[in-house]
Design a protein around this motif. Structure first.
Motif, mmCIF file in Angstrom:
data_model
loop_
_atom_site.group_PDB
_atom_site.id
_atom_site.type_symbol
_atom_site.label_atom_id
_atom_site.label_comp_id
_atom_site.label_asym_id
_atom_site.label_seq_id
_atom_site.Cartn_x
_atom_site.Cartn_y
_atom_site.Cartn_z
ATOM 1 N N ARG A 219 9.318 9.803 -12.941
ATOM 2 C CA ARG A 219 7.889 9.482 -12.921
ATOM 3 C C ARG A 219 7.299 9.969 -14.230
ATOM 4 O O ARG A 219 7.365 11.165 -14.518
ATOM 5 N N SER A 358 3.139 -4.604 -7.810
ATOM 6 C CA SER A 358 2.679 -4.544 -6.423
ATOM 7 C C SER A 358 1.256 -4.012 -6.451
ATOM 8 O O SER A 358 1.039 -2.817 -6.616
ATOM 9 N N GLY A 359 0.299 -4.907 -6.356
ATOM 10 C CA GLY A 359 -1.079 -4.474 -6.522
ATOM 11 C C GLY A 359 -2.035 -5.263 -5.666
ATOM 12 O O GLY A 359 -1.707 -6.334 -5.157
ATOM 13 N N GLY A 360 -3.201 -4.712 -5.505
ATOM 14 C CA GLY A 360 -4.234 -5.383 -4.735
ATOM 15 C C GLY A 360 -4.669 -6.655 -5.436
ATOM 16 O O GLY A 360 -4.598 -6.750 -6.659
ATOM 17 N N ALA A 361 -5.118 -7.626 -4.645
ATOM 18 C CA ALA A 361 -5.623 -8.857 -5.230
ATOM 19 C C ALA A 361 -6.850 -8.522 -6.062
ATOM 20 O O ALA A 361 -7.767 -7.883 -5.583
ATOM 21 N N SER A 369 -5.076 -3.099 -10.732
ATOM 22 C CA SER A 369 -4.517 -1.760 -10.685
ATOM 23 C C SER A 369 -3.447 -1.777 -9.610
ATOM 24 O O SER A 369 -3.734 -2.107 -8.457
ATOM 25 N N GLY A 370 -2.225 -1.491 -9.980
ATOM 26 C CA GLY A 370 -1.155 -1.555 -8.991
ATOM 27 C C GLY A 370 0.086 -0.825 -9.460
ATOM 28 O O GLY A 370 0.114 -0.237 -10.542
ATOM 29 N N VAL A 371 1.110 -0.878 -8.616
ATOM 30 C CA VAL A 371 2.324 -0.113 -8.881
ATOM 31 C C VAL A 371 3.324 -0.969 -9.659
ATOM 32 O O VAL A 371 3.541 -2.135 -9.323
ATOM 33 N N MET A 391 1.611 3.687 -11.879
ATOM 34 C CA MET A 391 0.618 2.622 -11.746
ATOM 35 C C MET A 391 0.269 2.040 -13.106
ATOM 36 O O MET A 391 0.277 2.759 -14.119
ATOM 37 N N MET B 395 1.610 0.413 -1.558
ATOM 38 C CA MET B 395 0.434 0.154 -2.371
ATOM 39 C C MET B 395 -0.551 -0.608 -1.512
ATOM 40 O O MET B 395 -0.175 -1.589 -0.864
ATOM 41 N N GLY B 397 -4.544 -2.319 -1.695
ATOM 42 C CA GLY B 397 -5.780 -2.568 -2.410
ATOM 43 C C GLY B 397 -6.945 -2.043 -1.578
ATOM 44 O O GLY B 397 -6.978 -2.250 -0.366
ATOM 45 N N THR B 417 -6.756 0.854 -6.037
ATOM 46 C CA THR B 417 -5.472 0.785 -5.358
ATOM 47 C C THR B 417 -5.042 2.188 -4.995
ATOM 48 O O THR B 417 -5.252 3.117 -5.782
ATOM 49 N N ILE B 418 -4.464 2.360 -3.821
ATOM 50 C CA ILE B 418 -3.834 3.641 -3.513
ATOM 51 C C ILE B 418 -2.331 3.420 -3.362
ATOM 52 O O ILE B 418 -1.883 2.323 -3.001
ATOM 53 N N SER B 419 -1.586 4.454 -3.657
ATOM 54 C CA SER B 419 -0.133 4.321 -3.555
ATOM 55 C C SER B 419 0.480 5.654 -3.190
ATOM 56 O O SER B 419 -0.150 6.709 -3.334
ATOM 57 N N MET B 464 -2.312 9.056 -3.943
ATOM 58 C CA MET B 464 -2.595 8.648 -5.332
ATOM 59 C C MET B 464 -3.600 7.504 -5.316
ATOM 60 O O MET B 464 -3.430 6.514 -4.620
ATOM 61 N N ILE B 465 -4.639 7.653 -6.116
ATOM 62 C CA ILE B 465 -5.636 6.585 -6.198
ATOM 63 C C ILE B 465 -5.732 6.133 -7.650
ATOM 64 O O ILE B 465 -5.640 6.958 -8.571
ATOM 65 N N GLY B 466 -5.848 4.826 -7.842
ATOM 66 C CA GLY B 466 -5.952 4.289 -9.197
ATOM 67 C C GLY B 466 -7.392 4.335 -9.660
ATOM 68 O O GLY B 466 -8.315 4.344 -8.855
#
Lengths: 431, 468
Positions: A219, A358-361, A369-371, A391, B395, B397, B417-419, B464-466
């Motif tokens: 990481r 892998s992220g939110g729409a 913002s995504g992984v 991220m 993940m 949204g 986003t949270i992960s 974790m939050i973006g």
């Protein structure tokens, strides 16, 4: 007369009889043969026979749509009656339109299935993975042949007859060593010929190799702004989001597209040309006509960085006063660059090689913002360890302005052709 | 109950028990699936569609492999042909891969009574309802940049006959109205909020009066106005209170999928963790079949598509991973009882291991206590997307959330986003609310679509939050 033509005619006549002034009817018959592999072994063979009937009625500029899968006369007439009734109940809107010209008879791909060869190619792939990629666990494979025969008719005399067939392979897999494993990944191809092993098609070999190297992860420390190189598979998903956010029907209709006034203007780096190209020879069994009955033609969405065309239906085009897109597919082809991928990596001081996002729409703002999944750290121009819990965030439109390079290499998976795209200014967050 | 334009599936399969081949486990299914959709986007009717799909399918198990076949016809002849084709397909594979796995262990047999029928309103009912809600929004909130109102209804009606399990005739309708509201920040950045309302049942049973939705719209508008002034979340590992909507999707995506037996066999993180502590002792989780905590689950399943009588599948008890979700074949592999998780979406789909109504159990705290005892964190309310890995890395949204400062809710935050990794994050849960919230409007995608229910209480955890 084929059963599809007979059904489409019956439906079109019924739509007009029930009060539609304009109408279209599309009847299709499809057959799918599919092998399923779970946990690395063959578990199921499927034969699926299906029909589809799609009806559209316009009555006093009011529109109704009905779809079903029964070709029985009573069911077809009932579907037409429902469709006309739905149209009558709708509010009028003069923007609805059906094509007044077009038509043709087309045969595409491989309409006849060679089941024995599909079985052998699939078995060959499993054996090759077992032999060449010992750390890979094949979670699921679907290998299939789909053939489709169809007829489209509309009340303006437009008629298409199509026959097509294609093979497809989807692979879900992960790398394992003891109790350690990579993230799962998936890949696939569509093809009309089985003249070479699946492993040599699309990005299968590279994806499997990468998964073996993604079992042990690191990481990255802290948060930094860096370069992300998107693989073609990942780029396809990002472009899909981007075009939905800025160039598609919904965002132009509701006026939330940030590109709504950008036609003819620079929206991307000058090296970037992106087209929707269902007729490109690298696209297998691409779209032949649009849902409104217009013949499908390739077009550039962005040419040399300039927005040339929105991806609009005839309805949305009429509604917004813009031009209708010459096809309605997402068969994306991006012009390759002149830089080898190895040079794109070598010129990256710090960043990521991202194979899956892998992220939110993202909403209309384009903020994402995504992984970063199945991804590798790049440090000092070299691909380093795989990353976990990392991220990435940025802005979809902003990305196109900060293109650092486009690879010479491309991946063709039967749905389009995309290169690797390097983008600067992406925020990368580790621990 | 009132019925408009809908007939029950004709009984074309119950007389075909004699057609099952001896020595093979066989399933025969007749199915009709309906979907209705109306969408008003900014007052424009962009979708006005009805879909009806119907057909028969057969699946035959021989010695470790399955043959499957389906046809888009609803008659006994088509059913018989599907059975023959499925048998041929099973033989094709059996002769080539020689699996040698023997017969499936027996399951209980019986017949499940048909459920109450549901109505299928004409399209005008959906159009009128959506228009009334849209008119309300347009008149009351003219300053919006955009609005969308969607009415949807779908249903699955299945008649099932198996060689050695339950026979059943089941009906599963559900209906929803979605409202999307759009505005802009003062810098011109688009902001959106949305909410689905609805659940099991036909549209006209669920939605009798558009005015009943207006308070929901007003609440949503209030959130939108706060989101216009939103700030970006501060990125990093933070104390967050996940709403029931989010804890439900966590239960489904980040834990549920990893304990589906087919994914366990594919190497998911759950395999080596069975019987081990994977969460805080405050956390328990169950995949409910049809009844949860004495109430009907949002999307009840009574008999699955392998003919197994459905019952609850316990997944986590007081932080310990206690079970997987299995079908008949993987149940044999793991020595676990099948509990009704084998579900097929379309008539042309084979049953796969799927969740039904997966939920974290409620706990001892109130939401007010949880917020009041949080010095610095976020309350995350709505999600628009969720994905997870077989490693448990997830993940989601977040489309609506608020800061928590010194025990009080603060400013709204922008979409983020949270992960995290489920079995690590769940160990950080230190408060669980006493209120269970269900969601059921979505589809789970795993080769096939499938309507599923997800639920949970508010959970306080480290995640974790973006940010920007």
């Amino acid at each position: 007369m084929s059963r599809e033509l007979e059904t489409a005619r019956l439906a079109l006549d019924a739509l007009l009889e029930y009060g539609a002034q304009e109408a279209s009817a599309q009847a299709q018959t499809s057959q799918k043969r599919e092998f399923t592999i779970e946990g690395g072994r063959f578990t199921l063979l499927r034969t699926t026979l299906d029909h589809s009937l799609s009806l559209q009625a316009l009555a006093d500029r009011r529109r109704g749509v009905v779809s079903g899968n029964s070709f029985g006369e009573e069911a077809v007439r009932k579907a037409a009656e429902d469709c006309a009734a739905s149209a009558r109940a709708a509010q009028p809107d003069p923007a609805w339109e059906l094509a007044k010209e077009g038509g043709g008879v087309f045969t595409d791909g491989a309409p006849e299935a060679d089941l024995e060869q599909l079985f052998e190619r699939t078995k060959e792939l499993l054996d090759a993975i077992h032999r060449e990629f010992p750390k890979i666990v094949v979670e699921q494979v679907g290998s299939e042949h789909v053939s489709t025969r169809g007829v489209y008719l509309n009340s303006h005399g437009v008629r298409y007859e199509t026959l097509s067939g294609r093979y497809g392979l989807d692979l879900l897999f992960s790398g394992h060593e003891g109790e350690h494993s990579s993230s799962f990944n998936f890949t696939g191809v569509i093809t009309d010929r089985l003249d070479r092993p699946f492993l040599e098609m699309g990005d299968l070999r590279q994806s499997l190799l990468d998964a073996e190297n993604q079992i042990h992860t690191r990481r990255p420390e802290g948060k930094f702004e860096g370069r992300v190189i998107f693989t073609p598979a990942c780029l396809g998903g990002m472009l899909g989001q981007l075009l939905s956010n800025y160039a598609a029907d919904a965002v132009l209709l509701d006026g939330t597209s940030q590109w709504k006034d950008s036609l003819g203007k620079q929206v991307a780096d000058k090296r970037l040309t992106l087209s929707a190209s269902p007729r490109d020879p690298r696209v297998v069994c691409g779209e032949r006509f649009t849902p409104e009955g217009f013949p499908s033609l390739d077009y550039d969405v962005i040419r040399d960085g300039v927005l040339r065309q929105f991806m609009l239906s005839a309805y949305a085009a009429n509604k917004t006063g813009k031009t209708r897109a010459p096809n309605r597919s997402f068969a994306l082809v991006m012009k390759p660059g002149d830089t080898p991928l190895s040079e794109l990596i070598a010129s990256t001081p710090r960043g990521l090689l991202v194979s899956r996002y892998s992220g939110g729409a993202s909403n209309a703002s384009g903020e994402f913002s995504g992984v970063a999944k199945n991804s590798f750290l790049i440090e000092d121009g070299k691909v380093g360890p795989a990353v976990s819990e990392t991220m990435i965030s940025g802005n979809l439109a902003g990305m196109l302005d900060r293109v650092a390079g486009i690879s010479r290499e491309t991946v063709e998976d039967g749905t389009g052709s995309l290169p690797w795209l390097a983008v600067d200014g992406i925020v990368i967050s580790g621990k | 109950m009132e019925q408009e334009g809908r007939d029950l599936l004709p009984d074309i399969i119950s007389s075909l028990h004699g057609s099952f081949a001896p020595g093979a486990h066989s399933e025969l299914r007749a199915q009709r699936s309906l979907a209705r959709r109306v969408t008003l986007l900014g007052g424009n009717l962009v979708a006005n569609a009805r879909t009806d799909q119907q057909g028969v399918s057969a699946r035959v198990y021989r010695d470790g492999v399955y043959g499957f076949a389906s046809a888009a016809d609803l008659n006994a002849q088509a059913a018989k042909k599907a059975l023959e084709a499925a048998t041929d397909n099973a033989r094709f594979l059996e002769t080539r891969v020689r699996p040698g796995r023997g017969a499936l262990p027996p399951i209980a047999t019986g017949s499940f009574p048909r459920q109450e029928d549901f109505s299928d309103p004409e399209q005008k009912r959906y159009l009128d309802f959506v228009k009334a809600v849209d008119d309300y929004i347009r008149a009351k909130y003219p300053d919006l940049t955009s609005r969308t109102v969607v009415a949807t209804a779908d249903s699955m009606e299945k008649q099932l006959l198996t060689s050695d399990g339950y026979a059943a005739h089941t009906l599963a309708p559900r209906s929803y109205v979605y409202v999307f509201l759009n505005s802009q920040t003062k810098d011109g950045m688009p902001v959106e909020v949305f909410k689905p309302v609805g659940g099991a049942g036909s549209f006209d049973a669920r939605f009798t009066d558009p005015a009943a939705l207006y308070p929901e719209v007003d609440l949503l508008y209030g959130h939108l106005m706060k989101k216009r002034e939103a700030v970006f979340a501060e990125a990093g590992l933070k104390t967050c209170i996940l709403s029931g909507e989010l804890s439900g999707i966590l239960a489904h995506e980040a834990v549920g999928h990893t304990v589906e037996a087919d994914l366990v066999l594919g190497g998911s993180v759950a395999g080596p963790n069975l019987g081990k502590t994977v969460a805080s002792p405050l956390v328990s989780m169950t995949d409910f079949a049809h009844t949860a905590f004495g109430q009907p689950a949002p999307l009840p399943v009574y008999v699955d598509d392998e003919g197994v009588l459905a019952e609850d599948a316990e997944l986590i008890r007081n932080g310990v991973l206690t079970g997987f979700m299995v079908n008949r074949e993987t149940g044999r592999h793991f020595s676990m009882k099948p509990r009704g998780n084998a579900r097929a979406y379309a008539f042309s789909d084979e049953p796969l291991i799927r969740m039904r109504n997966t939920a974290v159990h409620p706990g001892p705290h109130t939401l007010q206590e949880m917020i009041a005892s949080t010095e610095d964190g976020y309350y995350l309310m709505h999600t628009n997307n969720g994905q997870a890995d077989t490693t448990g890395e997830f993940m989601f949204g977040v489309s609506l959330g608020y800061e928590i400062k010194e025990g009080r809710l603060g400013r709204a935050i922008h979409d983020t986003t949270i992960s995290g990794v489920a079995f690590e994050m769940l160990k950080t849960v230190d408060m669980v609310s006493d209120t269970l919230t269900w969601s059921s409007s979505g589809f789970c995608g795993k080769k096939q679509m499938m309507p599923v229910g997800t639920g949970g209480p508010e959970l306080r955890c480290q995640v974790m939050i973006g940010g920007k």
